[in-house]
Every structure is written in C-alpha cells, then in structure tokens.
Scaffold this active site. Structure first.
Site, mmCIF file in Angstrom:
data_model
loop_
_atom_site.group_PDB
_atom_site.id
_atom_site.type_symbol
_atom_site.label_atom_id
_atom_site.label_comp_id
_atom_site.label_asym_id
_atom_site.label_seq_id
_atom_site.Cartn_x
_atom_site.Cartn_y
_atom_site.Cartn_z
ATOM 1 C CG HIS A 135 -44.132 8.069 5.562
ATOM 2 N ND1 HIS A 135 -44.424 6.816 6.060
ATOM 3 C CD2 HIS A 135 -42.777 8.185 5.632
ATOM 4 C CE1 HIS A 135 -43.308 6.217 6.428
ATOM 5 N NE2 HIS A 135 -42.289 7.030 6.178
ATOM 6 N NE ARG A 193 -43.122 0.767 5.556
ATOM 7 C CZ ARG A 193 -42.814 1.591 4.551
ATOM 8 N NH1 ARG A 193 -42.606 1.106 3.340
ATOM 9 N NH2 ARG A 193 -42.723 2.886 4.753
#
Length: 631
Positions: free
Chosen positions: A249, A269
């Site tokens: 990740h 994000r």
C-alpha cells in the site's frame, strides 16, 4: 497426550473477518450446523482496518457506473491476470451484497437525496465506494456480528439452545485441516488461553484467515496475519496461485518507529489529498504510465478541473492504482526527495477544511494526533509503502470457491487467489469478501448436505495424534544443539522478506532469500519454548512460524520465476510487462518432501462479450497475439 475433545458439525469456518462471517451466515441460512473458529476475539478481525469503503457499482453518485465498468476497472488494475470469471461475478454481485448489509442494519453515509454515498478511490473510474466515514470495515464487522447474534437468537427460539446451530469459538487457533482419503474431515486446533486441544469433525471447511503480512517487517497487517489459511491449504494438498503478487500500500505511517507501517487509508487521497516530495512538488504527474495517460491528469490544471467537476474524464494521478503510486513514492525516496523519515508528504489540509477533515476522516485525524502528534487539519502526513495485501492465495473454483484438489475445502477473502490478478484496487477487498464469502458458505453447505448418510469422511485417531504431537513439539526440541528462539527467527524472516522480496526485486536477491528461508526452516525445527500451554505467546509464535516460512518460500519462488514486472510484482532486472506471461498462473504446491514446488497453468480465454468491453488498442498492450486474433 491429553484428551482431545471432539465435536461434530456440518461446516467449519476458520476466521471471523468479513469473509468468514458472511460464509457462516450463509451456511447457517442453508440449514447447516456451522461453527466459526477465530484467532482473536469475536468482532476484532483485521477487516475493521479496511477503512475506505466497499466497491460496488450502485451508481448512486454517478449514474454512468455499472457492473461492466467495475469489471473493466478491476481487470485493468490487475493487469489482466485476474481470473475474469471471478472479476465478473464480483462486479455483478457487489451491489446486492451492499444493499443486503443495509437491510441488516449497516449505517452508511448518505447522499443529499438519501441514497448510500459513494466516494472516489484509486483505479475506479467513478465514485464507487460505499462508506461509513473512514471506518467502513468496523461497520461491516459490526453488522455481520449482529447478524450472527440474530441467527443464534432465532435458533434459541426454535431449539432452546444458542449453540446448536451457529457457534463462535473465540481465541482459538487451527493448526491442521484433517482429511480422510484426500477429502476434508474437519480441523484440529487449540484454545490459545488454556492450550486445550480440540477436533471439529465436519465434511466442509471454509478458510477465511486473511493474509500473510506478518512475514514482512513493515506491514499494515495485524498480528493474526501469519498466513495460516494459506499454509493449512498447502498442508491439506491444495495449491496456492499468484503468490508473487504482494501489494505494498503506498501510504503507511513512517514515523514514529513504533507505528511504522500502520495504514493511512486511501480515503485521504480519494477525498482530495495530494502527494508532495521534499521540494513541495506534486511528483505523481511524472509517474503516469503510458497505458493510463488517457484517464489521468497530466498537470495541476487538469487535476483541478477534476476536483471542481468529478465527472471530468481525467482523474488526479494520486488516484492511480496502488502499485503505481507505491513505486512512484519508492522512486522519489531513492532519488533523495523523500521526507525527513524516509517517506513523502500526504497533504489533505490544502483541499479540505478542518471541519470536513474531522467529519470525513475522523479515524485518520485521531490516528495521527494520538500516535504521531500531527494535526492533519493543519499539516501534512509522512507516508510510505507498507506491506498490505497478498493477491495470491488458495487456488479456487470461481463459481463455488472450492479449493483445487481437496473435496470439501473452500476459501474466500484475502486467503483465496485469482480475483485481483497482479494488483487489487482499493475497496475491492470488502466487496470481494462479501461476494465470495457468501458463495463459499453456500457451496460448503451444499457439499455437506449432498453427502450420503454415513458417507462423511472422519479423521482417524492416528491423524489426530499426529496433529497433537506436532503442536507440542516446541516444548521438547531435538537434543544436541541449543534450542532456537522463535522471536529471533521471526525477526530474521521479516528482515529477509523486507530486504530481498520487497517492493523492488532482483534475481540474485531472491536466490539469496530462498537460501535464507531454507536455513530458517531448518532452524525452526529446533525451536524451543519454556513453560506450559497456558498463556504462552512464545508457543503460539513457534506454531505460526511453520505457516509464515511455508508461505514466504512460495512468494520468493514465484517471484523469482516470473521474469517480468506486473502489478504488485516489480523486477528491477525485468522492468517491463511481457505479454507472453499474461495468461500464466504459477501454482505452488508441497511435494512429498514437504518443500514447495512450482507449476505453470494458463488462464482460460476471456469470453468474447467481456473482451468487447475494452478497446482493441488497450487489449493489445496486455493480450497475446493469439488472443487478439481470436477476438
């Protein structure tokens, strides 16, 4: 050997995360007596750490979404190595699983007109993630947990016995899937608190144990993720598939050291967070691959148009698939443009107000304030790649979730392979475990119910005695050398995988890793622990080491074999994607000597109607000439 208690059930589910609970609910709804075995406390599964949302093409925010678009995004994210049938079933059935959760009491965030809200996530063309702030996994587990309790109450009303139909065994570890003539006969396990052994006789077992992240030094995974289900399947005779594909990740915490690797959800994000290097530059524009350039913004002006109008067709590059973002961050750090603690900066305060951040990202605000003394409403976070998810797992039939080669064995969730190909899109994990958890429970129940009276396999006493002897072996290590410390071996394993089989891989380093893993397996045979079986974490780790070492060997073998870079597998010495590898799956199985060995298998050709969902120019970047001609 002490007495081993035996119980008889129809279906055993190993694991009480989202996949395990959904499987257990379905098996019980089919009328089968079902028991769930979980390593931690009921409700404390690692699924609670899946914060961003559940990917499902409900079209609540953008009506242009549909299962075909979700399928297309999933195949693109997995670089077309996904088993297309699993990706199709997942995309078709995910909306029903989300709506089902709502009928069971899940409290999703809502749109202005009252529908389930959906947010943007990396690799998804439309806002698709149904969410509960940034605590979606917690709400999912809470809802499934309450459904289990409701079924138990229903059973009590019918029988006067809470545990006759659906039971949960907490803080227990399964060490063996028992078989008879190659077919599942139940499981052998022990209570972690008391060390008491037990056998659950059953003709159907569903593995839902999650991932393998605790084999790596820097990981977002919790302590339970020691590859138990992967190893149980291997030892029972089922192969693993795609084990070279480990997802790092892109955003885990990097400071302070005590929390390094803890997940920073992609929701940051998805809700507008941007990545900057030490020069305060949004570097992701430099790393948009050619294959994605039509879909992602090439400069800040284009990205700003997307923020103003999310229907704009060019998304910010921070929302590229996870493998692309992780490699970009790694490249910036290696180039000397990283943050003070070896990551990069993730800034959401320049896009959202403080009130919006605390409302939409409450867990992240609390996490950074409490653990790093950083107020994300005012300053950026330091983030870097962390081992997060394994795309590989038990080789299963796409429709039934049945494990290859072992009748009665099923797998769902992260422990099952094939669905995500070489890289998983964010949010697809939660819908995956719901879709295939249900399918695994359904077909496990049908398998058990379909056996003739008196035709159930039953493990003999010798198999039970062998499992018990294996479990107590660390208390009596071989004579002739000093006993090995399980904690020391675990630390060396994590360092080996982190340094040599991590985000960037090379032939020489993986060969070195395999040599070290061989030596660690030899040393693990001499592991010794003191005390007795009650309250003994050293003993638990000694047993977990078998699983981590087995699975790590499969990862390293497959990563060395695949001489290309694809998705979560990046070869520095083979930096490009090779179309000749597109349909090749690497299967890892145990030989008679107990060592892992690889074989190759081709994926079946994708159906023409599914191929027609893609432009031919795009397919040419992934498919072989033979596949393109066939189209």
């Amino acid at each position: 050997m002490s007495t081993v208690e035996r119980q008889s059930w129809d279906v055993v589910v190993v694991g009480a995360g989202g996949a395990g609970l959904r499987a257990a609910i379905e098996a019980r709804e089919q009328g089968l007596r079902t028991v769930v075995v979980c390593k931690s406390l009921f409700g404390k599964a690692h699924t609670v750490m899946a914060e961003g949302g559940i990917a499902a093409s409900m079209g609540n925010v953008n009506e242009g979404d549909g299962w075909q678009v979700h399928f297309r995004d999933t195949m693109r994210g997995g670089k077309f190595l996904n088993h297309w049938r699993m990706a199709e079933l997942h995309a078709r059935e995910a909306p029903d699983r989300v709506w089902e959760l709502e009928t069971w009491g899940a409290l999703f965030d809502r749109t202005a007109d009252g529908r389930i809200s959906q947010r943007n996530f990396g690799g998804h063309e439309y806002p698709r993630l149904a969410h509960v702030g940034d605590r979606t996994g917690l709400e999912l587990i809470r809802t499934l947990q309450q459904r289990v309790v409701a079924l138990q109450q229903r059973d009590f009303g019918e029988t006067g016995d809470y545990e006759s139909g659906l039971r949960v065994l907490q803080e227990c570890t399964v060490t063996r899937v028992l078989t008879r003539d190659g077919a599942v006969a139940g499981v052998f396990g022990y209570e972690r608190e008391t060390g008491r052994f037990f056998v659950l006789d059953a003709p159907a077992v569903v593995l839902a144990t999650g991932g393998i992240g605790k084999s790596f030094k820097v990981t977002s995974n919790s302590w339970e993720y020691t590859g138990d289900g992967h190893a149980l399947a291997l030892l029972a005779g089922a192969p693993l598939v795609n084990m070279e594909f480990v997802q790092f990740h892109p955003t885990g915490m990097v400071w302070p050291p005590s929390v390094k690797g803890i997940l920073v959800t992609e929701s940051v994000r998805g809700d507008g967070g941007v990545l900057r290097n030490s020069e305060n530059r949004r570097f992701m524009f430099d790393y948009v691959p050619e294959v994605f350039k039509a879909q992602y913004a090439q400069d800040e002006a284009e990205a700003d148009r997307w923020y103003a109008d999310p229907d704009h067709n060019r998304r910010p590059p921070e929302l590229l698939p996870r493998d692309e973002v992780a490699r970009a961050i790694n490249a910036e750090v290696k180039a000397g443009r990283g943050s003070p603690h070896g990551g990069v900066f993730l800034d959401v305060s320049s896009r959202l107000t403080a009130d919006e951040i605390t409302r939409r990202l409450p867990s992240m605000h609390h996490q950074f304030k409490q653990l790093a003394d950083v107020d994300i409403t005012r300053e950026p976070m330091e983030v870097g790649p962390t081992c997060h998810y394994v795309m590989g797992g038990v080789d299963v039939d796409p429709d039934t979730a049945a494990a290859t080669g072992v009748p009665g064995l099923f797998a769902a969730g992260e422990v099952a392979g094939g669905m995500h190909g070489s890289n998983r899109l964010g949010g697809n994990s939660l819908s995956d475990l719901l879709v295939f958890g249900r399918r695994a429970g359904l077909h496990a129940a049908r398998h058990a119910a379909g056996l003739p009276a008196g035709g159930r396999p039953v493990a003999d006493e010798a198999a039970v005695a062998a499992a018990a002897a294996e479990a107590v072996r660390p208390f009596d290590p071989p004579a002739g050398a000093a006993p090995e410390n399980p904690y020391a071996i675990h630390q060396e394993l994590q360092q080996t995988m982190n340094d040599l089989v991590g985000i960037i891989r090379r032939e020489s380093e993986m060969a070195q890793a395999l040599e070290r893993l061989t030596e660690l397996r030899r040393r693990a045979e001499r592991v010794g622990v003191e005390g007795h079986r009650q309250y003994n974490p050293g003993w638990h780790l000694a047993l977990d080491l078998r699983n981590m070492l087995l699975v790590s060997e499969c990862v390293a073998l497959a990563a060395r074999e695949r001489t290309e870079s694809r998705g979560g597998h990046t070869r520095d010495d083979h930096p490009t994607m090779d179309r000749s590898w597109r349909r090749i799956n690497l299967l890892c199985a145990l030989g008679d000597d107990g060592r892992a060995a690889l074989t190759r298998r081709e994926l079946p050709p994708m159906r023409p109607d599914l191929l027609d969902l893609f432009e031919k120019e795009e397919l040419a970047k992934y498919l072989t000439d033979e596949e393109l001609t066939g189209r």
